[in-house]
Design a protein around this motif. Structure first.
Motif, mmCIF file in Angstrom:
data_model
loop_
_atom_site.group_PDB
_atom_site.id
_atom_site.type_symbol
_atom_site.label_atom_id
_atom_site.label_comp_id
_atom_site.label_asym_id
_atom_site.label_seq_id
_atom_site.Cartn_x
_atom_site.Cartn_y
_atom_site.Cartn_z
ATOM 1 N N VAL A 124 -28.812 -75.295 11.522
ATOM 2 C CA VAL A 124 -27.846 -75.572 12.590
ATOM 3 C C VAL A 124 -26.424 -75.621 12.017
ATOM 4 O O VAL A 124 -25.500 -75.043 12.593
ATOM 5 C CB VAL A 124 -28.200 -76.879 13.328
ATOM 6 N N ASP A 125 -26.251 -76.277 10.876
ATOM 7 C CA ASP A 125 -24.927 -76.329 10.258
ATOM 8 C C ASP A 125 -24.417 -74.935 9.897
ATOM 9 O O ASP A 125 -23.235 -74.634 10.079
ATOM 10 C CB ASP A 125 -24.941 -77.215 9.007
ATOM 11 N N GLN A 126 -25.303 -74.085 9.398
ATOM 12 C CA GLN A 126 -24.907 -72.715 9.074
ATOM 13 C C GLN A 126 -24.539 -71.935 10.333
ATOM 14 O O GLN A 126 -23.601 -71.141 10.322
ATOM 15 C CB GLN A 126 -26.029 -72.000 8.314
ATOM 16 N N LEU A 127 -25.256 -72.167 11.428
ATOM 17 C CA LEU A 127 -24.934 -71.501 12.688
ATOM 18 C C LEU A 127 -23.573 -71.961 13.214
ATOM 19 O O LEU A 127 -22.766 -71.148 13.666
ATOM 20 C CB LEU A 127 -26.012 -71.770 13.739
ATOM 21 N N ILE A 128 -23.329 -73.263 13.164
ATOM 22 C CA ILE A 128 -22.052 -73.797 13.637
ATOM 23 C C ILE A 128 -20.906 -73.161 12.865
ATOM 24 O O ILE A 128 -19.892 -72.770 13.449
ATOM 25 C CB ILE A 128 -22.038 -75.335 13.520
ATOM 26 N N GLU A 129 -21.069 -73.036 11.555
ATOM 27 C CA GLU A 129 -20.018 -72.428 10.736
ATOM 28 C C GLU A 129 -19.913 -70.923 10.985
ATOM 29 O O GLU A 129 -18.820 -70.403 11.204
ATOM 30 C CB GLU A 129 -20.298 -72.688 9.253
ATOM 31 N N ALA A 130 -21.056 -70.221 10.976
ATOM 32 C CA ALA A 130 -21.041 -68.761 11.134
ATOM 33 C C ALA A 130 -20.505 -68.325 12.493
ATOM 34 O O ALA A 130 -19.849 -67.289 12.603
ATOM 35 C CB ALA A 130 -22.447 -68.195 10.927
#
Length: 158
Positions: free
Chosen positions: A115-121
């Protein structure tokens, strides 16, 4: 009967007389049709053919309009395109103020984006003037779909 189906039936009985319009948007092969089928009380099928045009199912859960943006969290190479398409969509005047739920589907696959990677990406922190939430889900395994339904119902009650 699966746990998700029991929760779904119980939640549906609570809100049987109200309606919620949900628009699912995402890149090709993100799992939109599979998720729609599961949310509408059906079963996940592996051999789903690509949708041409659009699918529409009415899921009655509250009188509100929401937009769900579905991303294949296992296809990290597609995330820059997903980011671009999402931000173009959010610039449309018709989208003003509508809550946004971003779902990273296929969390059951190895090497999926968190989820953190999605928020950033997807640069979700830059999205303003609307509520934004992001969940990692699996339509196949029905992972986190109870949290998604709770999010939807909470917005329907506002």
């Amino acid at each position: 009967m699966g746990l998700f189906k029991r929760i779904y039936d119980w939640l549906l009985s609570l809100f049987w007389n109200t309606e919620m319009d949900i628009t699912m948007i995402g890149l090709q092969n993100a799992g939109k049709t599979s998720l729609l089928r599961v949310l509408a009380g059906g079963e996940f099928t592996i051999d789903s053919i690509p949708t041409v045009g659009f699918n529409m199912k009415r899921v009655q859960k509250g009188h509100v309009t929401l937009k769900c943006f579905i991303v294949d969290s296992a296809d990290k190479e597609a995330l820059p395109v997903a980011k671009e398409e999402l931000h173009i969509l959010l610039e449309k005047p018709a989208m003003e103020g509508i809550p946004l739920l971003v779902l990273g589907n296929k969390s059951d696959l190895t090497d999926h984006a968190t989820v953190d990677q999605l928020i950033e990406a997807l640069n979700l922190k830059a999205v303003t003037h609307r509520e934004v939430s992001c969940y990692g889900i699996s339509a196949k395994e029905e992972t986190n779909l109870d949290a998604v339904l709770q999010w939807l119902i909470a917005r329907a009650q506002k």
